[in-house]
Design an enzyme around this catalytic site. Structure first.
Site, short mmCIF file in Angstrom:
data_model
loop_
_atom_site.label_atom_id
_atom_site.label_comp_id
_atom_site.label_asym_id
_atom_site.label_seq_id
_atom_site.Cartn_x
_atom_site.Cartn_y
_atom_site.Cartn_z
N TRP A 154 21.39 23.91 12.99
CA TRP A 154 21.51 23.18 14.25
C TRP A 154 21.88 24.05 15.44
O TRP A 154 21.85 23.59 16.57
CB TRP A 154 22.51 22.03 14.14
CG TRP A 154 23.84 22.31 13.52
CD1 TRP A 154 24.27 21.88 12.30
CD2 TRP A 154 24.95 23.02 14.09
NE1 TRP A 154 25.57 22.30 12.05
CE2 TRP A 154 26.01 22.99 13.15
CE3 TRP A 154 25.16 23.67 15.31
CZ2 TRP A 154 27.25 23.59 13.38
CZ3 TRP A 154 26.39 24.28 15.56
CH2 TRP A 154 27.41 24.24 14.60
N LYS A 178 12.61 21.39 7.01
CA LYS A 178 13.59 20.35 7.34
C LYS A 178 14.52 20.85 8.44
O LYS A 178 15.23 21.84 8.25
CB LYS A 178 14.43 19.96 6.13
CG LYS A 178 15.30 18.70 6.40
CD LYS A 178 16.33 18.47 5.31
CE LYS A 178 17.61 19.23 5.59
NZ LYS A 178 18.35 18.73 6.79
N GLU A 251 19.92 33.29 5.08
CA GLU A 251 20.62 33.86 6.24
C GLU A 251 21.80 32.95 6.50
O GLU A 251 21.65 31.83 6.96
CB GLU A 251 19.67 33.92 7.44
CG GLU A 251 20.13 34.92 8.51
CD GLU A 251 21.16 34.36 9.47
OE1 GLU A 251 22.37 34.57 9.21
OE2 GLU A 251 20.78 33.74 10.46
N CYS A 285 25.79 33.25 14.25
CA CYS A 285 26.34 34.04 13.14
C CYS A 285 26.62 35.48 13.53
O CYS A 285 27.36 36.17 12.83
CB CYS A 285 25.38 34.00 11.95
SG CYS A 285 25.11 32.37 11.25
N GLU A 381 34.84 32.10 9.35
CA GLU A 381 33.96 31.92 10.50
C GLU A 381 34.37 30.67 11.30
O GLU A 381 34.39 29.57 10.76
CB GLU A 381 32.51 31.79 10.05
CG GLU A 381 31.51 31.77 11.17
CD GLU A 381 30.08 31.80 10.67
OE1 GLU A 381 29.23 32.39 11.37
OE2 GLU A 381 29.80 31.23 9.60
#
Length: 479
Positions: A154, A178, A251, A285, A381
């Site tokens: 997203w 998807k 990833e 990321c 994270e």
């Protein structure tokens, strides 16, 4: 007075469809916190239909000469340019991103990346044919894998979709993609564009939640599963795919160290790091959110970074002065807020550290100093507009702390010392090392990490090759 929600639909075998059982989920604009559309909550029947369509379309798409696949991808790139404003509008509804930044920072690289892979379709490489045994010639065939089940995230719904479908289609595979359940709008529009160019069944979109993604990965048809997402999601995909030995392309998360040495131009570094740390609300990321600064310039750097953060603005997409938009969803707002609320006593919030407004999911640009290597916010994270700062004493400690996390996607080094920069690029255990910059990507260079950041490469010839398989062909010269 209630507003009727727009209806998004799956795209399967060349046509738009509702979920077979009629289930839907609401899609919320994160800049307002209000629903603007419904999307299918797809189940087994929908996944079965999409996989069957992709499998039926595969032989003909595989057997096209590369030049024909190139033409199709070039047409897709041209169509994306022509319908850029529609794509921007859909993505802004999806994500709440600033309109101007979406126009300047996403559409051009997306189009460029599609055109890159269009060219890659005609550059299949392998060993030259040769005789490695007397009387026999060996050669290599590089072939498409088959049907690819792909799950996009997203944070960059459009661009990450491009990173998935472009190399897959260029190599001769067919796709079932998807989008995230929170950001399906731009992908549905992409289906309309791509579906008008490629044969039916070559590109399919199935909307849904994590259960839909699980059904795709577990399905017997795909030869490959590709996901950009969280470490937890990637591990689940790898486990599911292992049951029938599907190829997996992952990833996943990142915790990029940004190592700032004492000879750095502080104003220039602060400008680059703040831009790369707060871009897209830190929902990247590779974001420059874990800064390690030499102790001799630590205080000066923190002061300058906090000042820069205080001057950065977040807000509505149509505000030309904002640097980034909202966090994507209420769960992400809760996660980011939680990291700040749980800070240890030795940490200090130098800037931000709070939600902005009560409409949408906006969070202030934040700087936190005084942190230790084993603190939660250093090890995990955050995926938000939060930059942490640690103080290191020498190069060895900087390397130890930089590498001392479970992620290994991206990193950067800021120094005027060329030898030091080269040493650090060797010692840093990350898939990318930027020097005196952070976050630029080009289609020609690979993007991907190590450790819990996953495996496989996006972009570049390496990313293209990930969507191919290698076959050895040997023939007798005496036949």
């Amino acid at each position: 007075m209630s507003t009727e929600l727009r209806r998004l639909r799956n795209y399967i075998d060349g046509e738009f469809r509702d979920a077979a059982d009629g289930r839907t989920t609401e899609v919320v604009n994160p800049a307002t916190g209000e629903a603007y559309a419904t999307a299918p909550l797809s189940g087994q029947a929908d996944v079965d239909a999409a996989m069957a369509a992709a499998a039926a379309a595969f032989p003909a798409w595989r057997d096209l000469v590369p030049a024909e696949r190139q033409k199709a991808l070039l047409k897709i790139a041209d169509a994306f340019e022509e319908r850029a404003e529609e794509l921007i509008a859909a993505e802004v509804e999806n994500t709440g991103k600033p309109i101007g930044l979406t126009r300047s920072e996403e559409i051009p690289p997306m189009v460029d990346q599609i055109r890159f892979f269009a060219g890659a379709a005609r550059m299949l490489e392998g060993r030259a044919a040769g005789e490695y045994m007397e009387g026999l010639t060996s050669m290599i065939r590089r072939e498409p894998i088959g049907v690819c089940a792909q799950v996009a995230p997203w944070n960059y719904p459009m661009m990450m979709a491009v990173w998935k479908f472009a190399p897959a289609l260029a190599a001769g595979n067919t796709v079932v993609l998807k989008p995230s359940d929170t950001t399906p709008a731009s992908t549905a529009l992409m289906a309309d564009i791509i579906g008008s160019i490629v044969p039916k069944g070559v590109f399919n979109v199935v909307c849904g939640d994590r259960d839909t993604g699980r059904l795709m990965v577990e399905h017997e048809t795909p030869a490959m599963a590709s996901i950009t997402g969280s470490v937890r999601a990637g591990m689940s995909v790898a486990e599911s795919a292992s049951k029938d030995l599907k190829r997996v392309h992952l990833e996943l998360g990142g915790k990029a160290p940004v190592v700032v040495f004492e000879d750095t131009d502080i104003p220039k570094a602060v400008e680059g790091i703040s831009e790369a740390g707060y871009f897209n609300a830190g929902q990247d990321c590779t974001a420059a959110t874990r800064v390690l600064v030499h102790e001799s310039i630590h205080d000066e750097f923190v002061s300058a970074l906090a000042k820069a953060a205080s001057e950065i603005k977040t807000g509505q997409p149509d505000d030309e002065d904002v640097a980034y938009g909202p966090l994507n969803n209420p769960n992400q707002l809760k996660q980011v807020s939680g990291f700040i609320e749980r800070l240890p006593a030795h940490a200090k919030v130098e800037a931000g550290g709070h939600r902005v407004g009560d409409k949408g999911y906006f969070y202030a640009p934040t700087v936190v100093s005084g942190l230790k290597q084993d603190d939660e916010i250093i090890q995990n994270e955050v995926f938000g507009p939060v930059i942490t700062v640690q103080s290191f004493r020498d190069e060895d400690q900087a390397v130890e702390w930089a590498n001392g996390v479970e992620y290994a996607l991206a990193s950067s080094v800021w120094t005027k010392d060329h030898g030091r920069a080269m040493r650090m690029s060797k010692r840093l255990d990350f898939g990318c090392v930027w020097i005196n910059t952070h976050i630029p990507l080009v289609a020609e260079m690979p993007h991907g990490g190590f450790k819990k950041s996953g495996y496989g490469k996006d972009l570049s010839g390496y990313g293209f090759e990930d969507y191919t398989r290698i076959k050895h062909v040997m023939t007798s010269l005496d036949a």
